[in-house]
Design a protein around this motif. Structure first.
Motif, PDB file in Angstrom:
ATOM      1  N   ASP A   1       0.842  -1.193   0.000  1.00 37.06           N
ATOM      2  CA  ASP A   1       0.000   0.000   0.000  1.00 37.06           C
ATOM      3  C   ASP A   1       0.883   1.252   0.000  1.00 37.06           C
ATOM      4  OD1 ASP A   1      -2.486  -1.322   2.379  1.00 37.06           O
ATOM      5  OD2 ASP A   1      -1.995  -1.876   0.308  1.00 37.06           O
ATOM      6  N   GLN A  44     -12.319  17.366   7.299  1.00 36.18           N
ATOM      7  CA  GLN A  44     -13.354  16.692   8.081  1.00 36.18           C
ATOM      8  C   GLN A  44     -13.633  17.476   9.360  1.00 36.18           C
ATOM      9  OE1 GLN A  44     -12.632  12.751   9.760  1.00 36.18           O
ATOM     10  NE2 GLN A  44     -14.759  12.169   9.362  1.00 36.18           N
ATOM     11  N   GLY A  47     -18.259  15.009  13.548  1.00 34.92           N
ATOM     12  CA  GLY A  47     -19.575  14.467  13.269  1.00 34.92           C
ATOM     13  C   GLY A  47     -19.974  14.458  11.808  1.00 34.92           C
ATOM     14  N   GLN A  48     -19.030  14.771  10.937  1.00 38.51           N
ATOM     15  CA  GLN A  48     -19.337  14.810   9.501  1.00 38.51           C
ATOM     16  C   GLN A  48     -18.414  13.878   8.734  1.00 38.51           C
ATOM     17  OE1 GLN A  48     -19.357  18.773   7.848  1.00 38.51           O
ATOM     18  NE2 GLN A  48     -20.432  19.648   9.617  1.00 38.51           N
ATOM     19  N   PRO A  49     -18.869  13.412   7.553  1.00 39.61           N
ATOM     20  CA  PRO A  49     -17.944  12.675   6.687  1.00 39.61           C
ATOM     21  C   PRO A  49     -16.920  13.639   6.102  1.00 39.61           C
ATOM     22  CG  PRO A  49     -20.041  13.024   5.569  1.00 39.61           C
ATOM     23  CD  PRO A  49     -20.217  13.537   6.973  1.00 39.61           C
ATOM     24  N   PRO A  50     -15.851  13.113   5.554  1.00 35.95           N
ATOM     25  CA  PRO A  50     -14.861  14.000   4.932  1.00 35.95           C
ATOM     26  C   PRO A  50     -15.433  14.690   3.694  1.00 35.95           C
ATOM     27  CG  PRO A  50     -14.247  11.702   4.652  1.00 35.95           C
ATOM     28  CD  PRO A  50     -15.431  11.707   5.534  1.00 35.95           C
ATOM     29  N   LYS A  51     -14.859  15.841   3.397  1.00 43.63           N
ATOM     30  CA  LYS A  51     -15.289  16.639   2.241  1.00 43.63           C
ATOM     31  C   LYS A  51     -14.082  16.897   1.349  1.00 43.63           C
ATOM     32  CE  LYS A  51     -16.605  21.372   1.040  1.00 43.63           C
ATOM     33  NZ  LYS A  51     -16.853  22.733   1.545  1.00 43.63           N
ATOM     34  N   LEU A  52     -14.245  16.666   0.063  1.00 43.90           N
ATOM     35  CA  LEU A  52     -13.163  16.885  -0.884  1.00 43.90           C
ATOM     36  C   LEU A  52     -12.864  18.371  -1.025  1.00 43.90           C
ATOM     37  CD1 LEU A  52     -11.253  15.639  -3.032  1.00 43.90           C
ATOM     38  CD2 LEU A  52     -13.126  15.895  -4.680  1.00 43.90           C
ATOM     39  N   TYR A  55      -8.398  18.358  -5.523  1.00 40.19           N
ATOM     40  CA  TYR A  55      -8.063  17.136  -6.247  1.00 40.19           C
ATOM     41  C   TYR A  55      -7.094  17.471  -7.365  1.00 40.19           C
ATOM     42  CZ  TYR A  55     -11.813  18.830  -9.331  1.00 40.19           C
ATOM     43  OH  TYR A  55     -12.610  19.597 -10.152  1.00 40.19           O
ATOM     44  N   TYR A  93      -6.881  15.858   5.795  1.00 44.71           N
ATOM     45  CA  TYR A  93      -6.223  14.623   5.392  1.00 44.71           C
ATOM     46  C   TYR A  93      -5.735  14.739   3.954  1.00 44.71           C
ATOM     47  CZ  TYR A  93      -8.641  12.483   9.370  1.00 44.71           C
ATOM     48  OH  TYR A  93      -9.106  12.169  10.631  1.00 44.71           O
ATOM     49  N   THR A 100      -7.104   2.268  -6.702  1.00 46.23           N
ATOM     50  CA  THR A 100      -8.434   2.289  -6.076  1.00 46.23           C
ATOM     51  C   THR A 100      -8.351   1.950  -4.595  1.00 46.23           C
ATOM     52  OG1 THR A 100      -8.786   0.008  -6.789  1.00 46.23           O
ATOM     53  CG2 THR A 100      -9.708   1.745  -8.181  1.00 46.23           C
ATOM     54  N   LEU A 101      -7.216   1.387  -4.181  1.00 43.92           N
ATOM     55  CA  LEU A 101      -7.004   1.163  -2.747  1.00 43.92           C
ATOM     56  C   LEU A 101      -6.387   2.437  -2.186  1.00 43.92           C
ATOM     57  CD1 LEU A 101      -5.879  -2.569  -2.632  1.00 43.92           C
ATOM     58  CD2 LEU A 101      -8.119  -1.576  -2.205  1.00 43.92           C
ATOM     59  N   TRP A 102      -7.276   3.418  -1.972  1.00 38.66           N
ATOM     60  CA  TRP A 102      -6.842   4.714  -1.470  1.00 38.66           C
ATOM     61  C   TRP A 102      -6.073   4.558  -0.161  1.00 38.66           C
ATOM     62  CZ3 TRP A 102     -12.101   7.834  -1.589  1.00 38.66           C
ATOM     63  CH2 TRP A 102     -12.494   8.008  -2.926  1.00 38.66           C
ATOM     64  N   PHE A 104      -4.870   7.347   3.154  1.00 38.51           N
ATOM     65  CA  PHE A 104      -4.929   8.686   3.722  1.00 38.51           C
ATOM     66  C   PHE A 104      -3.707   8.935   4.602  1.00 38.51           C
ATOM     67  CE2 PHE A 104      -9.240   9.912   2.627  1.00 38.51           C
ATOM     68  CZ  PHE A 104      -9.905   8.706   2.459  1.00 38.51           C
ATOM     69  N   GLN A 106      -2.277  10.670   8.164  1.00 32.85           N
ATOM     70  CA  GLN A 106      -2.786  10.475   9.526  1.00 32.85           C
ATOM     71  C   GLN A 106      -3.658  11.639  10.005  1.00 32.85           C
ATOM     72  OE1 GLN A 106       0.247  11.463   8.759  1.00 32.85           O
ATOM     73  NE2 GLN A 106       1.200  12.651  10.403  1.00 32.85           N
TER      74      GLN A 106
ATOM     75  N   LEU B  45      -8.780   8.558   9.190  1.00 30.91           N
ATOM     76  CA  LEU B  45      -9.498   7.748   8.205  1.00 30.91           C
ATOM     77  C   LEU B  45      -8.611   6.619   7.686  1.00 30.91           C
ATOM     78  CD1 LEU B  45     -10.927  10.738   6.197  1.00 30.91           C
ATOM     79  CD2 LEU B  45     -12.312   9.128   7.510  1.00 30.91           C
ATOM     80  N   TRP B  47      -8.785   3.605   4.744  1.00 33.44           N
ATOM     81  CA  TRP B  47      -9.527   3.017   3.627  1.00 33.44           C
ATOM     82  C   TRP B  47      -9.474   1.510   3.739  1.00 33.44           C
ATOM     83  CZ3 TRP B  47     -13.054   4.964   0.816  1.00 33.44           C
ATOM     84  CH2 TRP B  47     -13.386   4.455  -0.446  1.00 33.44           C
ATOM     85  N   THR B  61      -7.395  -3.198   1.311  1.00 30.23           N
ATOM     86  CA  THR B  61      -6.067  -2.772   1.712  1.00 30.23           C
ATOM     87  C   THR B  61      -5.487  -3.843   2.640  1.00 30.23           C
ATOM     88  OG1 THR B  61      -6.924  -1.499   3.569  1.00 30.23           O
ATOM     89  CG2 THR B  61      -6.624  -0.325   1.491  1.00 30.23           C
ATOM     90  N   TYR B  95     -17.718   4.576   7.102  1.00 30.47           N
ATOM     91  CA  TYR B  95     -18.280   5.381   6.022  1.00 30.47           C
ATOM     92  C   TYR B  95     -18.208   4.612   4.705  1.00 30.47           C
ATOM     93  CZ  TYR B  95     -17.689   9.543   9.008  1.00 30.47           C
ATOM     94  OH  TYR B  95     -17.755  10.472  10.019  1.00 30.47           O
ATOM     95  N   ASP B 109     -17.213  14.228  -4.944  1.00 33.21           N
ATOM     96  CA  ASP B 109     -17.117  13.019  -4.126  1.00 33.21           C
ATOM     97  C   ASP B 109     -18.442  12.805  -3.407  1.00 33.21           C
ATOM     98  OD1 ASP B 109     -15.742  13.992  -0.921  1.00 33.21           O
ATOM     99  OD2 ASP B 109     -16.765  15.256  -2.406  1.00 33.21           O
ATOM    100  N   ARG B 113     -23.275   9.131   5.587  1.00 35.46           N
ATOM    101  CA  ARG B 113     -23.147   9.862   6.850  1.00 35.46           C
ATOM    102  C   ARG B 113     -22.447   9.040   7.928  1.00 35.46           C
ATOM    103  NH1 ARG B 113     -23.377  15.002   6.568  1.00 35.46           N
ATOM    104  NH2 ARG B 113     -23.885  15.056   8.790  1.00 35.46           N
TER     105      ARG B 113
END
Lengths: 113, 121
Positions: A1, A44, A47-52, A55, A93, A100-102, A104, A106, B45, B47, B61, B95, B109, B113
């Motif tokens: 990875d 991030q 309480g929220q998912p990450p946001k792009l 890119y 992050y 496709t195996l992203w 991140f 730390q 996070l 993956w 992974t 997620y 993207d 939630r």
């Protein structure tokens, strides 16, 4: 990875000042046939998912303010917040999508000084 | 509008099995892969892997290979993440995320939630 390493782990910046976060990849993320770096920054908030945010290493995502900018190529990348606002308090992050195996980094926690 | 709706929070005991879901809508399900990410309490996070509709294979992974199973049911546009025997270290927010797509001239993207999984005796 592919391993992504961010620095620093945390950062306290005064309102209106510049914040800089670095990220290093264990292998080049530059895909030469397309001349694109398969690298992104995410934000991030609790309480929220990450946001792009960013890119292709330097393209801002939808609705992202222009105080956010990304730079770098190959294995070394930087996220800059030119003038920190209160709403920018979050964890940031870096991410590679060369495969496709992203993976991140730390994460870097950004706070107000 | 693309939406990913995840199943609700779960509280399980060590050794129990679990399957959580991510229901997609607003696009052609089989045109994009769906992946899963783990976020342990107060941590970053990670993956976990994806289901690739191009070859109908799940890829993981290294940290998650053999630990979980990712699957989909195209008939109901739903992706799943499954454990056969939970441990306390599986306590985390999970997620789902869809392969990013191009809308106009932008990359977008899409994330669910999150589903909170608590494993405790």
């Amino acid at each position: 990875d592919i391993v992504m390493t961010q620095s620093p782990d945390s950062l306290a910046v005064s309102l209106g000042e510049r914040a800089t976060i670095n990220c290093k990849s264990s292998q080049s993320l530059l895909y030469r046939p397309k001349n694109k770096n398969y690298f992104a920054w995410y934000q991030q908030k609790p309480g929220q998912p990450p946001k792009l945010l960013i890119y292709w290493a330097s393209t801002r995502g939808s609705g992202v303010p222009d105080r956010f900018s990304g730079s770098g190529s190959g294995t070394d990348f930087t996220l800059t917040i030119s003038s920190l606002q209160a709403e920018d308090v979050a964890v940031y992050y870096c991410q590679q999508y060369y495969t496709t195996l992203w993976t991140f980094g730390q994460g870097t926690k950004v706070e107000i000084k | 509008e693309v939406q990913l709706v995840q199943s609700g929070a779960e509280v399980k005991k060590p050794g129990e099995s679990l399957k959580i879901s991510c229901k997609a809508s607003g696009y052609s399900f089989s045109d994009y892969w769906i992946g899963w990410a783990r976020q342990m309490p107060g941590k970053g996070l990670e993956w976990m892997g994806i289901f690739d509709p191009d070859d109908s294979e799940s890829r993981y992974t290294s940290s998650f290979q053999g630990q979980v199973t990712i699957s989909v049911d195209e008939s109901v546009s739903t992706a799943y993440l499954q454990w056969s025997s939970l441990t306390a270290s599986d306590t985390a927010m999970y997620y789902c995320a869809r392969q990013p797509g191009i809308v106009g001239d932008e990359v977008r993207d899409y994330w669910g939630r999150g589903t909170l999984v608590i494993v405790s005796s």
